[in-house]
Design an enzyme around this catalytic site. Structure first.
Site, PDB file in Angstrom:
ATOM      1  N   CYS A  12       0.864  -1.178   0.073  1.00 56.05           N
ATOM      2  CA  CYS A  12       0.024  -0.026  -0.188  1.00 56.05           C
ATOM      3  C   CYS A  12       0.833   1.310   0.062  1.00 56.05           C
ATOM      4  CB  CYS A  12      -0.928   0.013   1.165  1.00 56.05           C
ATOM      5  SG  CYS A  12       0.021   0.042   2.838  1.00 56.05           S
ATOM      6  N   HIS A  36       4.908  -5.402   9.102  1.00 52.80           N
ATOM      7  CA  HIS A  36       4.807  -6.871   9.449  1.00 52.80           C
ATOM      8  C   HIS A  36       5.353  -7.849   8.341  1.00 52.80           C
ATOM      9  CE1 HIS A  36       2.276  -5.734  13.066  1.00 52.80           C
ATOM     10  NE2 HIS A  36       3.513  -5.914  13.412  1.00 52.80           N
ATOM     11  N   HIS A  70       3.333   1.868  11.895  1.00 56.62           N
ATOM     12  CA  HIS A  70       2.294   1.772  12.802  1.00 56.62           C
ATOM     13  C   HIS A  70       2.307   3.002  13.656  1.00 56.62           C
ATOM     14  CE1 HIS A  70       3.590  -2.404  11.809  1.00 56.62           C
ATOM     15  NE2 HIS A  70       2.185  -2.272  11.079  1.00 56.62           N
ATOM     16  N   CYS A  92       2.585   5.748   8.866  1.00 61.01           N
ATOM     17  CA  CYS A  92       1.602   5.819   7.629  1.00 61.01           C
ATOM     18  C   CYS A  92       0.622   7.139   8.047  1.00 61.01           C
ATOM     19  CB  CYS A  92       0.920   4.680   7.612  1.00 61.01           C
ATOM     20  SG  CYS A  92      -0.522   4.787   6.277  1.00 61.01           S
ATOM     21  N   HIS A 120      -2.209  -4.750  19.356  1.00 58.27           N
ATOM     22  CA  HIS A 120      -1.138  -4.264  17.978  1.00 58.27           C
ATOM     23  C   HIS A 120      -0.846  -3.030  18.138  1.00 58.27           C
ATOM     24  CE1 HIS A 120      -0.898  -3.114  13.811  1.00 58.27           C
ATOM     25  NE2 HIS A 120      -1.061  -4.316  13.382  1.00 58.27           N
ATOM     26  N   GLU A 122      -0.005  -0.333  16.239  1.00 61.34           N
ATOM     27  CA  GLU A 122      -0.760   0.852  15.896  1.00 61.34           C
ATOM     28  C   GLU A 122      -2.063   1.245  16.919  1.00 61.34           C
ATOM     29  OE1 GLU A 122      -4.645   1.592  12.653  1.00 61.34           O
ATOM     30  OE2 GLU A 122      -2.972   0.358  11.823  1.00 61.34           O
ATOM     31  N   THR A 158      -6.755   0.788  11.204  1.00 59.63           N
ATOM     32  CA  THR A 158      -6.754   1.015   9.732  1.00 59.63           C
ATOM     33  C   THR A 158      -6.915  -0.177   8.928  1.00 59.63           C
ATOM     34  OG1 THR A 158      -4.341   0.865   9.455  1.00 59.63           O
ATOM     35  CG2 THR A 158      -5.536   3.090   9.925  1.00 59.63           C
ATOM     36  N   CYS A 186      -8.257   2.180   6.082  1.00 52.91           N
ATOM     37  CA  CYS A 186      -7.464   2.462   4.980  1.00 52.91           C
ATOM     38  C   CYS A 186      -8.082   2.090   3.666  1.00 52.91           C
ATOM     39  CB  CYS A 186      -6.006   1.934   5.275  1.00 52.91           C
ATOM     40  SG  CYS A 186      -4.878   2.068   3.545  1.00 52.91           S
ATOM     41  N   ASN A 216      -3.573  -7.025   8.361  1.00 50.15           N
ATOM     42  CA  ASN A 216      -4.401  -6.972   7.111  1.00 50.15           C
ATOM     43  C   ASN A 216      -4.118  -7.979   6.234  1.00 50.15           C
ATOM     44  OD1 ASN A 216      -2.514  -6.509   4.391  1.00 50.15           O
ATOM     45  ND2 ASN A 216      -1.386  -5.500   6.328  1.00 50.15           N
TER      46      ASN A 216
END
Length: 278
Positions: A12, A36, A70, A92, A120, A122, A158, A186, A216
């Site tokens: 991405c 990751h 993150h 990001c 996580h 993030e 996200t 996202c 993701n």
């Protein structure tokens, strides 16, 4: 056997940006894994001298530090700035957005609900920007035991599924007098999820490529499994098995947002090799 790629997959915007930042940083260290994907991290270490620290507690004499995609927790960021460390921010922009929203809304007196995985990185980072009450949940049922105030703001990790985010929002709409909903999922995540959903409905076997600790990528795998029972999550081509493709006519392939093209190409080549005589 035919091989078909999902219409949207792989790196991405945020990951591409972070990789470019790391490649041009020279000898530097990332605070936590930059992305990751273990193989891409290893490539950055071998080719560009970018090493990975587990967290801020491992920082010693490193002066040039890269903040992972993150993000990191607000207090850690402030402490590093106070130490005059050279910080290179690879967070990001889609992650920075919920950080800013949480900070602003909590300052205005809203209780914060974050839809995401509490462990996580993030989510830990986003949560750290709250100045008041903040709750991290994965299911609406988790909110039953929480006494929320009259004003609530909702954000999402996200990389989560929009359908699950909507369930949380619906639940809160029935209970909060004032609810602010911020869809912070996202765009690339949504596009990849829709693409894998479409492909997995017609494929006989699905291969999802990406880090097994990637949120993701795991979401893509779960979506694929819903429509194609023969779905497999792999990190590289060495995990592929010939038996997966026996008596199959269409193999669909997708990849997580942290999966580089060079790994995907190796996977495709190995599938072609394994299925030559099938």
């Amino acid at each position: 056997m035919k091989i078909e790629m999902a219409k949207s997959y792989g790196f991405c915007f945020g990951v591409k940006r972070a990789i470019k930042i790391a490649e041009s940083a020279g000898e530097a260290a990332t605070i936590g894994e930059l992305i990751h994907n273990a193989e891409e991290i290893n490539r950055l270490r071998q080719n560009f001298g970018v090493k990975t620290l587990e967290g801020v507690n491992e920082i010693k004499d490193e002066q040039k530090l890269i903040i992972r995609t993150h993000g990191i927790q607000k207090d850690d960021l402030q402490n590093l700035k106070a130490q005059n460390k050279q910080l290179i921010d690879a967070t990001c922009p889609f992650v920075t957005k919920p950080q800013q929203i949480v900070e602003k809304m909590s300052a205005e007196g809203y209780d914060i609900v974050i839809f995401g995985d509490k462990n996580h990185p993030e989510v830990k980072g986003v949560k750290s920007y709250a100045k008041g009450r903040v709750y991290v949940v994965l299911e609406p049922a988790e909110l039953l035991q929480i006494k929320l105030g009259t004003r609530v703001a909702l954000v999402s990790q996200t990389t989560k599924k929009i359908e699950s985010f909507t369930k949380i929002a619906d639940f809160l709409m029935q209970r909060a007098r004032e609810l602010r909903i911020f869809n912070t999922i996202c765009n690339a995540t949504l596009e990849n999820q829709e693409a894998v959903k479409s492909l997995s409905q017609k494929a006989d076997v699905m291969i999802i490529v990406g880090g097994k600790n990637s949120s993701n990528t795991k979401q893509l795998f779960l979506i694929s499994q819903n429509f194609c029972k023969d779905s497999y999550l792999i990190e590289n081509e060495s995990e592929l098995e010939r038996s997966w493709f026996e008596n199959k006519s269409l193999c669909g392939i997708s990849a997580g947002a942290s999966t580089p093209d060079w790994i995907i190409k190796k996977v495709v080549a190995q599938i072609e090799n394994l299925t030559q005589n099938l």
